[in-house]
Design an enzyme around this catalytic site. Structure first.
Site, PDB file in Angstrom:
ATOM      1  N   GLY A 196      -0.165   0.291  -5.016  1.00  0.00           N
ATOM      2  CA  GLY A 196      -1.476  -0.331  -4.859  1.00  0.00           C
ATOM      3  C   GLY A 196      -2.445   0.188  -5.893  1.00  0.00           C
ATOM      4  N   CYS A 246       0.857  -1.178   0.000  1.00  0.00           N
ATOM      5  CA  CYS A 246       0.000   0.000   0.000  1.00  0.00           C
ATOM      6  C   CYS A 246       0.891   1.224   0.000  1.00  0.00           C
ATOM      7  CB  CYS A 246      -0.870   0.057   1.254  1.00  0.00           C
ATOM      8  SG  CYS A 246      -2.106  -1.250   1.354  1.00  0.00           S
ATOM      9  N   TYR A 295      12.213  -4.835  -5.996  1.00  0.00           N
ATOM     10  CA  TYR A 295      11.090  -4.765  -6.925  1.00  0.00           C
ATOM     11  C   TYR A 295      10.071  -3.670  -6.648  1.00  0.00           C
ATOM     12  CZ  TYR A 295       6.497  -6.034  -8.845  1.00  0.00           C
ATOM     13  OH  TYR A 295       5.273  -5.989  -9.457  1.00  0.00           O
ATOM     14  N   ASN A 316       0.155   1.147   5.847  1.00  0.00           N
ATOM     15  CA  ASN A 316       0.899   0.279   4.938  1.00  0.00           C
ATOM     16  C   ASN A 316       1.630  -0.731   5.807  1.00  0.00           C
ATOM     17  OD1 ASN A 316       4.012   0.612   3.102  1.00  0.00           O
ATOM     18  ND2 ASN A 316       2.450  -0.922   2.869  1.00  0.00           N
ATOM     19  N   GLY A 317       1.375  -2.009   5.574  1.00  0.00           N
ATOM     20  CA  GLY A 317       2.034  -3.047   6.373  1.00  0.00           C
ATOM     21  C   GLY A 317       1.084  -4.195   6.622  1.00  0.00           C
TER      22      GLY A 317
HETATM   23  P1  AMP Z   1       6.973 -14.746 -13.254  1.00  0.00           P
HETATM   24  O1  AMP Z   1       7.910 -14.790 -14.417  1.00  0.00           O
HETATM   25  O2  AMP Z   1       5.596 -15.200 -13.653  1.00  0.00           O
HETATM   26  O3  AMP Z   1       7.515 -15.475 -12.090  1.00  0.00           O
HETATM   27  O4  AMP Z   1       6.783 -13.229 -12.841  1.00  0.00           O
HETATM   28  C1  AMP Z   1       7.895 -12.503 -12.419  1.00  0.00           C
HETATM   29  C2  AMP Z   1       7.549 -11.038 -12.420  1.00  0.00           C
HETATM   30  O5  AMP Z   1       6.680 -10.728 -11.317  1.00  0.00           O
HETATM   31  C3  AMP Z   1       8.794 -10.214 -12.217  1.00  0.00           C
HETATM   32  O6  AMP Z   1       8.901  -9.321 -13.322  1.00  0.00           O
HETATM   33  C4  AMP Z   1       8.593  -9.439 -10.943  1.00  0.00           C
HETATM   34  O7  AMP Z   1       8.945  -8.105 -11.140  1.00  0.00           O
HETATM   35  C5  AMP Z   1       7.111  -9.540 -10.663  1.00  0.00           C
HETATM   36  N1  AMP Z   1       6.839  -9.684  -9.227  1.00  0.00           N
HETATM   37  C6  AMP Z   1       7.655 -10.084  -8.243  1.00  0.00           C
HETATM   38  N2  AMP Z   1       7.028 -10.112  -7.042  1.00  0.00           N
HETATM   39  C7  AMP Z   1       5.775  -9.695  -7.272  1.00  0.00           C
HETATM   40  C8  AMP Z   1       4.624  -9.495  -6.440  1.00  0.00           C
HETATM   41  N3  AMP Z   1       4.666  -9.735  -5.127  1.00  0.00           N
HETATM   42  N4  AMP Z   1       3.490  -9.069  -7.037  1.00  0.00           N
HETATM   43  C9  AMP Z   1       3.432  -8.834  -8.375  1.00  0.00           C
HETATM   44  N5  AMP Z   1       4.488  -9.010  -9.208  1.00  0.00           N
HETATM   45  C10 AMP Z   1       5.631  -9.446  -8.680  1.00  0.00           C
END
Ligand code: AMP
Length: 462
Positions: A28, A2, A242, A102-103
């Site tokens: 978010g 968030c 990320y 947020n948390g």
């Molecule tokens: P995949 O190849 O399907 O494993 O998706 C990897 C992608 O998901 C990467 O580009 C990450 O930047 C992104 N990612 C990592 N963690 C999350 C998260 N918690 N929620 C949404 N996207 C994520």
């Protein structure tokens, strides 16, 4: 996951908050809300959707008042539902109160059950509402003391904002898990999850809110309290990898610089020969630049991302569903054709996106594809505020790097090691939570259904 933003003492408080939330939209996309409270008024508006959809000029005009807080939500506790959107605004014995969080409070279910059994009625299924109930029940007379007594029994991560008729209070958990910072806009103070929101409104970045700090902003002054026992910092390393925006400054560093350092570490021991380094945009860009600078292999934008794909994309007929990945990413054909590529992304979750991107690059004639990940294998879910899938869905929880490579159909696959990652974030000065990679959960979590899945690893590849 968030974002929160607050401002004290500004004639256009709601308008500024609206802009702040725009800058925090990446934190978010489910719902957005703004609440304004001052001596005579209280107004709020919240709705499901993006900031740009939720607020119109008329809505903002009606959010009168000189103090405001706002929230963008991506749920970690509680369903994705309007009733769970924030800020939560209540009227209690002491007046009006709005809260944005947020948390993730990991003992919220337990505290909530106790409160319910003694008569509390909950309006939402969020962990945040527990704070409101505990504040209302507190015997303290001053709002900040009521907040401190409410936070005392709670375990988990919180960066939060509380707005009353007289003051804006910011609080950050003693571990400093999620970011929060303080800025100044002429005669007003502003608080934000990330500093990138200050740049948008041309506010001056003053400092990060300290872990364990309760900062009270009112007409008279700025006052800091440190009521909780001091503990080692545990900043979320995944914010750097990320989640946060690259142009934000947090945990003593600029996110973009850390992403490049992660990429540099990834390249240091790598001996692969290739023609170019390409990121999976946007998440892999910083690390790919770092990789390219250290390896000397040219950086190219081989993949282009469509930024206008909404979250509510309707899956078409199963027969044409495989177009899904091309909706978001496409390759520059003549650039990748016949080339040996190093493809960089920040992390692998289920490996479904990366597998489809690899298949697309092969379709356009890439000769070799060497996949590089600027973090270690994500093996464990997060209980402290990042929405990672359960262990069952995390491919690295149940498969070796070789098995993942075979699934993704790349020529080689390399992750960053834990040590390399720690080196990139300058672990000497700051301590991080890296439980999603190590399983080192420094705060024990309660055993309930979801967490039980941690121990049932039976994910099967397609
Ligand atoms: P995949 O190849 O399907 O494993 O998706 C990897 C992608 O998901 C990467 O580009 C990450 O930047 C992104 N990612 C990592 N963690 C999350 C998260 N918690 N929620 C949404 N996207 C994520």
């Amino acid at each position: 996951m968030c974002g929160i933003f607050g401002i004290y003492n500004h004639k256009d408080a709601a308008n500024i908050t609206y802009l702040g939330l725009y800058a925090l939209q990446h934190r978010g996309q489910e719902s957005a809300g703004i609440a304004c409270i001052d001596k005579n008024n209280y107004h709020y508006h919240k709705q499901m959707g993006l900031v740009s959809d939720v607020f119109t000029l008329d809505v903002i005009k009606n959010l009168k008042g000189t103090n405001a807080i706002g929230h963008v939500r991506y749920s970690t506790t509680g369903s994705s539902d309007l009733k769970n959107s924030q800020p939560i605004v209540v009227e209690y014995q002491k007046g009006h109160l709005a809260i944005a969080h947020n948390g993730n409070l990991i003992n919220a279910y337990k505290v909530r059950d106790e409160l319910r059994s003694s008569g509390s009625i909950f309006q939402t299924t969020t962990d945040t509402e527990v704070i409101v109930h505990l504040m209302a029940r507190s015997k303290e007379t001053v709002t900040a003391e009521r907040l401190i007594s409410a936070l005392s029994p709670l375990v988990g991560s919180y960066s939060l904002l509380v707005l009353t008729q007289n003051e804006l209070i910011a609080a950050r958990d003693p571990y400093g898990i999620r970011p929060l910072c303080l800025g100044r806009l002429k005669d007003s103070y502003v608080i934000s999850s990330e500093s990138c929101a200050f740049d948008l409104i041309e506010a001056e970045f003053l400092r990060e809110i300290e872990p364990g700090e309760i900062l009270i902003i009112n007409k008279k002054n700025l006052q800091s309290l440190f009521p909780f026992k001091k503990v080692p910092y545990r900043h979320c390393i995944f914010e750097f990898i990320y989640f946060a925006r690259p142009d934000s400054f947090m945990f003593g560093n600029t996110v973009y610089n850390v992403r490049k350092a992660l990429g540099r570490e990834l390249a240091k021991e790598d001996t692969v020969e290739a023609d170019m380094v390409i990121p999976i945009p946007d998440s892999g860009i910083g690390a790919a630049i770092g990789y390219s600078q250290t390896s000397g292999i040219p950086f190219e934008l081989g993949l282009i991302r469509n930024h206008y794909v909404g979250r509510t994309f309707i899956e078409p007929e199963p027969s044409i569903r495989h177009f899904g990945v091309r909706l978001k990413h496409n390759a520059i054909h003549d650039l990748v054709k016949g080339k040996r590529l190093i493809v960089v992304d920040d992390s692998i979750v289920r490996a479904t996106t990366s597998r489809k991107i690899i298949s697309m690059l092969r379709f356009y004639g890439a000769k070799e594809i060497h996949f590089r990940v600027s973090s270690p294998p994500t093996r464990y879910p997060c209980f402290y505020g990042i929405d990672t899938p359960t262990r069952k869905q995390l491919i690295a929880a149940s498969h070796t790097v070789d098995e993942i490579k075979a699934y993704m159909q790349c020529d080689s696959l390399k992750y960053l090691s834990i040590e390399e990652m720690r080196r990139a974030v300058n672990e000497d000065h700051y301590t991080f939570c890296d439980a999603c990679f190590t399983g080192d959960y420094f705060m024990p979590f309660p055993v309930d259904m979801e967490q039980m899945e941690l121990f049932s690893v039976d994910h099967k590849l397609e």
